[in-house]
Design an enzyme around this catalytic site. Structure first.
Site, PDB file in Angstrom:
ATOM      1  N   LYS A  23       6.057   2.778  -1.608  1.00 55.52           N
ATOM      2  CA  LYS A  23       6.042   2.323  -0.209  1.00 55.52           C
ATOM      3  C   LYS A  23       4.915   1.310   0.017  1.00 55.52           C
ATOM      4  O   LYS A  23       5.134   0.255   0.599  1.00 55.52           O
ATOM      5  CB  LYS A  23       5.882   3.551   0.703  1.00 55.52           C
ATOM      6  N   SER A  24       3.708   1.636  -0.438  1.00 50.79           N
ATOM      7  CA  SER A  24       2.568   0.732  -0.211  1.00 50.79           C
ATOM      8  C   SER A  24       2.818  -0.634  -0.850  1.00 50.79           C
ATOM      9  O   SER A  24       2.515  -1.678  -0.260  1.00 50.79           O
ATOM     10  CB  SER A  24       1.300   1.332  -0.836  1.00 50.79           C
ATOM     11  N   ARG A  28       3.494  -4.471   1.042  1.00 50.87           N
ATOM     12  CA  ARG A  28       2.617  -5.602   0.734  1.00 50.87           C
ATOM     13  C   ARG A  28       3.405  -6.767   0.147  1.00 50.87           C
ATOM     14  O   ARG A  28       3.100  -7.933   0.428  1.00 50.87           O
ATOM     15  CB  ARG A  28       1.508  -5.145  -0.234  1.00 50.87           C
ATOM     16  N   ARG A 123      -1.522   7.139  17.122  1.00 48.70           N
ATOM     17  CA  ARG A 123      -2.419   6.895  15.979  1.00 48.70           C
ATOM     18  C   ARG A 123      -3.498   5.865  16.308  1.00 48.70           C
ATOM     19  O   ARG A 123      -3.229   4.858  16.959  1.00 48.70           O
ATOM     20  CB  ARG A 123      -1.586   6.490  14.746  1.00 48.70           C
ATOM     21  N   SER A 168      -9.996   4.080   4.031  1.00 44.74           N
ATOM     22  CA  SER A 168      -8.620   3.783   4.431  1.00 44.74           C
ATOM     23  C   SER A 168      -8.194   2.437   3.877  1.00 44.74           C
ATOM     24  O   SER A 168      -8.775   1.400   4.212  1.00 44.74           O
ATOM     25  CB  SER A 168      -8.522   3.772   5.963  1.00 44.74           C
ATOM     26  N   GLN A 170      -5.547   1.001   4.650  1.00 43.88           N
ATOM     27  CA  GLN A 170      -4.948   0.218   5.748  1.00 43.88           C
ATOM     28  C   GLN A 170      -6.026  -0.586   6.461  1.00 43.88           C
ATOM     29  O   GLN A 170      -5.839  -1.757   6.770  1.00 43.88           O
ATOM     30  CB  GLN A 170      -4.213   1.157   6.703  1.00 43.88           C
ATOM     31  N   ASP A 316      -1.726  11.550   0.822  1.00 43.26           N
ATOM     32  CA  ASP A 316      -0.343  11.781   1.269  1.00 43.26           C
ATOM     33  C   ASP A 316       0.307  12.972   0.568  1.00 43.26           C
ATOM     34  O   ASP A 316       1.375  13.434   0.982  1.00 43.26           O
ATOM     35  CB  ASP A 316       0.506  10.528   1.024  1.00 43.26           C
TER      36      ASP A 316
HETATM   37  C1  S3P Z   1      -1.397   3.431   2.858  1.00 44.09           C
HETATM   38  C2  S3P Z   1      -2.635   3.977   2.930  1.00 44.09           C
HETATM   39  C3  S3P Z   1      -2.885   5.372   3.305  1.00 44.09           C
HETATM   40  C4  S3P Z   1      -1.636   6.235   3.226  1.00 44.09           C
HETATM   41  C5  S3P Z   1      -0.425   5.536   3.782  1.00 44.09           C
HETATM   42  C6  S3P Z   1      -0.183   4.217   3.085  1.00 44.09           C
HETATM   43  C7  S3P Z   1      -1.270   2.005   2.482  1.00 44.09           C
HETATM   44  O1  S3P Z   1      -3.397   5.414   4.605  1.00 44.09           O
HETATM   45  O2  S3P Z   1      -1.840   7.459   3.889  1.00 44.09           O
HETATM   46  O3  S3P Z   1       0.715   6.364   3.642  1.00 44.09           O
HETATM   47  O4  S3P Z   1      -0.179   1.570   2.099  1.00 44.09           O
HETATM   48  O5  S3P Z   1      -2.276   1.280   2.574  1.00 44.09           O
HETATM   49  P1  S3P Z   1      -4.962   5.180   4.888  1.00 44.09           P
HETATM   50  O6  S3P Z   1      -5.399   4.113   3.980  1.00 44.09           O
HETATM   51  O7  S3P Z   1      -5.093   4.784   6.323  1.00 44.09           O
HETATM   52  O8  S3P Z   1      -5.602   6.511   4.591  1.00 44.09           O
END
Ligand code: S3P
Length: 429
Positions: A23-24, A28, A123, A168, A170, A316
Site C-alpha cells: 500500500k505505501s 507513492r 485523524r 511517522s 506520513q 500496522d
Molecule cells: C504509512 C505510514 C504509517 C502506517 C500507514 C502507512 C505510509 O503511518 O501506519 O498505514 O505509507 O507512510 P505513520 O507513518 O503515520 O505512523
C-alpha cells in the site's frame, strides 16, 4: 453495512498466496509519477480503495492516469502539470493520501480542498499542517487546521528543520515532499526511524536525499524523472497469513514476493522471537526494495515484549500480533504504541474490546496493551468499526474460535486487501 459470518477452520491452512501490492509503495508510485516528467509505469499496483483514492485525487489535479487491473501508466508533466482542482479532493479512508498530498500541494500555486470519510474526519492533521505552515503554505481547517475539511493554497516555501514528536513516515514524507520545491534544505528529525519508502523511491525518480539514523535532508529545487515501479507484496497484508499459519494446527502457507524493507519487518522479528516457524526463499531486490517468499508453518508461540524502535517497524501489524499473543504461552506486553489511538480507529480500544468479546485476556494501557496468553477464543458478534486491519484480524481469529464469528462492517477489508476473506477460505480447502 455488510456482515460476514465465519466459522472455525475445519482443516489446516495450506497453499500459496500472492499477497497484493504494498500500500505505501503503491501510493507513492502514483504521487511521484504525477509530479515527474514523462511516463511512469507501475506493476502490481494495489487495487485497494485507499490507493484508488490516490489515483482519483491526482486525476482531479489534472494528471492523466490510465489504470488497467494492477497496471498503471501516468503521463507526468512535472509539478507544473498539476492544475487547480474544480472538485473537492476526497481521500476516502486514506491517511497516507491526505498527508503526502498536503506536502505536494504546499508548493502548488492554487487552492484545493481536501476531505475524507468519518475516520479521516477524526485523524490529526496538525502534525503535517503545522510544519507546512512554517514552510510558508497557507492552510486552514477545523480546529485551526487539525481536522478536515482542509483547504490549502500553496506557493513559495522555504526549507525548515522539523523535529517531529512522533515517528511517522506520513509526516516525514509530507515535509520532504514540500522540501522538494522549497528554498534551501529541509530536514526531518524523528524520535525513531519510520518506514523509508519515500527516500528509496525518490532515488528511483532521480531525487537525492541524505539520511542518517533518525533524520533525512532534502535539498530544494530537484525535479523528478519518470520511473518504472514494480510493487512487491505488502508485508502488512502477509502478516495476517503469518499469524494464521502460526496458530491453526498443521498449517503451511507460502507467501510469494513479500516486500522486506527493514523498516517494515518488525513483524518477522517479533514472530520469530515468539517461536514462529518462518523461512525465507528466493530473496531478491529491485535495487531499492528487497523482497522474498515466506513460508510459515504452525508452531507453539511464547509471549514477548515489544517497545521503542520496534513500534514504527510493525505499527500496522499490532492488531494481528495481539491475536497471536492470545495463543502464546505467557504474557505479551506492547508499549510505546500510543500512535495506535490515531489510526483508522483507536486500535488500542478496538483490539482490546473485540478480542475481549471473543474471550481473550487482554487489557489496554495508556500506550499499548498487555495480553495473557493461551486463552480459548469463542465466536461472537464482532465489528471492524470500518477499520480494514481490525476486520482481517477478526477473520483470522475466527479460524480458531469456537462457533460462529460474525463481523459487522466486513467490507472495510477492501481498503487494503480486496478478496481477503476468499483467499483465507481457499487455504482451508
Ligand atoms: C504509512 C505510514 C504509517 C502506517 C500507514 C502507512 C505510509 O503511518 O501506519 O498505514 O505509507 O507512510 P505513520 O507513518 O503515520 O505512523
Amino acid at each position: 453495512m455488510g456482515n460476514i459470518s465465519l466459522t472455525r477452520a475445519q482443516n489446516a491452512l495450506r497453499g500459496t498466496v500472492a499477497v497484493p501490492g504494498d500500500k505505501s509503495i503503491s501510493h507513492r508510485a502514483v504521487m511521484f509519477g504525477s509530479i515527474a516528467k514523462g511516463t511512469t509505469t507501475i506493476n502490481n499496483f494495489l487495487l485497494g480503495e485507499d490507493c484508488l483514492s490516490t489515483i482519483s485525487c491526482f486525476r482531479k489535479l489534472g494528471v492523466s492516469i490510465k489504470q488497467k487491473d494492477n497496471t498503471v501508466a501516468i503521463e507526468g508533466k512535472g509539478f507544473e502539470g498539476l492544475s487547480e482542482p474544480a472538485e473537492v479532493l476526497d481521500v476516502g479512508n486514506s491517511g497516507t493520501t491526505i498527508r503526502l498530498m498536503l506536502g505536494i500541494l504546499a508548493n502548488t500555486p492554487f487552492h484545493s480542498v481536501i476531505l475524507g470519510d468519518s475516520s479521516i474526519g477524526k485523524r490529526p492533521m496538525k502534525r503535517v499542517t503545522g510544519p507546512l505552515r512554517q514552510m510558508g503554505a497557507k492552510l486552514d481547517g477545523r480546529e485551526e487546521g487539525n481536522l478536515v475539511p482542509i483547504s490549502i493554497r500553496g506557493g513559495s516555501t522555504k526549507g525548515i528543520t522539523h523535529t517531529s514528536a512522533v515517528a511517522s513516515a506520513q509526516v516525514k514524507s509530507a515535509v520532504l515532499l514540500a522540501g522538494l520545491r522549497a528554498e534551501g534544505e529541509t530536514t526531518v528529525i524523528e524520535p525513531h526511524k519510520s518506514r523509508d519508502h519515500t527516500e528509496r523511491m525518490l532515488d528511483s525518480f532521480g531525487v537525492k536525499t541524505v539520511s542518517s539514523e533518525n533524520s533525512v535532508t532534502i535539498t530544494g529545487g530537484q525535479s523528478l524523472k519518470a520511473a518504472h515501479i514494480e510493487v512487491p507484496g505488502d508485508i502488512s497484508s502477509a502478516a495476517f497469513f503469518l499469524v494464521a499459519g502460526s496458530i491453526v494446527p498443521d498449517s503451511e502457507i507460502t507467501l510469494k514476493k513479500v516486500g522486506l524493507n527493514p523498516t517494515r519487518t518488525g513483524i518477522l522479528d517479533v514472530l520469530l522471537a515468539m517461536g514462529a516457524n518462518i523461512t525465507l526463499s528466493n530473496e531478491s531486490s529491485d535495487g531499492k526494495e528487497p523482497y522474498a517468499d515466506l513460508t510459515i508453518t504452525f508452531s507453539s508461540l511464547k509471549g514477548t515484549e515489544i517497545s521503542g524502535d520496534f513500534i514504527p517497524r510493525l505499527i500496522d501489524e499490532i492488531p494481528v500480533i495481539a491475536l497471536a499473543a492470545t495463543q502464546a504461552e505467557g504474557t505479551t506486553i506492547i508499549k510505546d504504541a500510543a500512535e495506535l489511538k490515531v489510526k483508522e480507529t483507536d486500535r488500542i480500544d478496538t483490539v482490546v474490546r473485540q478480542l475481549s468479546a471473543m474471550g481473550a485476556d487482554i487489557e489496554a494501557t495508556d500506550d499499548g496493551m498487555i495480553i495473557h496468553g493461551q486463552t480459548k477464543l469463542r465466536g461472537t458478534q464482532c465489528d471492524s468499526f470500518g477499520d480494514h486491519r481490525i476486520g482481517m484480524m477478526l477473520a483470522v481469529a475466527s479460524l480458531i474460535a469456537e462457533g460462529e464469528t460474525v463481523i459487522s462492517n466486513s467490507e472495510a477489508t477492501a481498503v487494503s486487501y480486496p478478496g481477503f476473506y476468499e483467499e483465507l477460505k481457499k487455504l482451508q480447502q
